[in-house]
Design a protein around this motif. Structure first.
Motif, PDB file in Angstrom:
ATOM      1  N   LYS A  69      13.772 -20.461  -4.847  1.00 42.91           N
ATOM      2  CA  LYS A  69      12.750 -21.496  -4.641  1.00 42.91           C
ATOM      3  C   LYS A  69      11.377 -20.869  -4.394  1.00 42.91           C
ATOM      4  N   THR A  70      11.018 -19.930  -5.248  1.00 43.36           N
ATOM      5  CA  THR A  70       9.743 -19.236  -5.119  1.00 43.36           C
ATOM      6  C   THR A  70       8.973 -19.382  -6.420  1.00 43.36           C
ATOM      7  N   GLY A  71       7.791 -19.984  -6.346  1.00 45.64           N
ATOM      8  CA  GLY A  71       6.956 -20.178  -7.524  1.00 45.64           C
ATOM      9  C   GLY A  71       6.229 -18.902  -7.922  1.00 45.64           C
ATOM     10  N   ASN A  72       5.638 -18.932  -9.106  1.00 46.86           N
ATOM     11  CA  ASN A  72       4.950 -17.752  -9.623  1.00 46.86           C
ATOM     12  C   ASN A  72       3.765 -17.320  -8.771  1.00 46.86           C
ATOM     13  N   GLU A  73       3.065 -18.275  -8.156  1.00 46.40           N
ATOM     14  CA  GLU A  73       1.914 -17.921  -7.316  1.00 46.40           C
ATOM     15  C   GLU A  73       2.352 -17.032  -6.150  1.00 46.40           C
TER      16      GLU A  73
END
Length: 192
Positions: A69-73
């Protein structure tokens, strides 16, 4: 192991050496390779850093990063210490690769083709050794140790590989994409 039966006999990778890889060894690694398998949830994003010695056919896996649950940002911050070394990523997410590139990462997509997953797994299994540091790379060690051939309806092992619990294995395949694909090209040129 010590006279006790372990495993089921269907292990894909019988060439594993699970041991500490020392800081001294890592200091002497001169050609680090990096692979990235995109994920979010429930599949993790899996990043690995390794060294390959082609003359001895030994892979040394000594760093991993796992995120759920980690976005690219957020990922570009988590992985920023690795941005200058080329990372080969799963080609399924062109937008993610472009985003990383825009943020100064040396990253490119892996090359895939018909049969490339099977060929890549066979290539890994045919190396002399895959050395994994369990302390530094627990998820990678777990995947490689537990990865088994597919089974038929009667529970017998058959030729084929499952597409589950293999995110770090995929990241290793991507990191070594150039070597695997060169080998595949050489195989195609051989005439029988």
């Amino acid at each position: 192991y010590l006279g006790k039966v372990t495993g089921t006999g269907g292990n894909v990778f019988e060439n594993l050496e699970i041991r500490d890889i020392t800081d001294e060894e890592i200091k002497n690694f001169d050609r680090p390779k990096q692979g990235l398998d995109w994920g979010y949830y429930p599949d993790p994003t899996a990043f690995v850093r390794l060294q390959y010695n082609p003359s001895k056919m030994i892979i040394y896996i000594y760093e991993e990063v796992k995120r759920i649950k980690t976005g690219n940002e957020e990922l570009i911050e988590i992985l920023k210490e690795y941005k200058d070394t080329q990372t080969i990523a799963d080609n399924a997410e062109e937008k993610s690769i472009a985003f990383f590139r825009q943020n100064g990462y040396n990253i490119r997509a892996c090359v895939k083709g018909a049969g490339s997953v099977d060929f890549g797994l066979k290539w890994l299994a045919s190396r002399a050794k895959i050395v994994i540091d369990r302390k530094r790379c627990p998820e990678t060690a777990k995947e490689f140790e537990s990865y088994e051939y597919l089974k038929d309806k009667d529970g017998n092992f058959i030729s084929g590989y499952p597409d589950k619990d293999n995110h770090f294995i995929d990241a290793v395949r991507y990191a070594l994409n150039d070597e695997v694909m060169m080998s595949k090209s050489a195989v195609k040129k051989v005439r029988y």
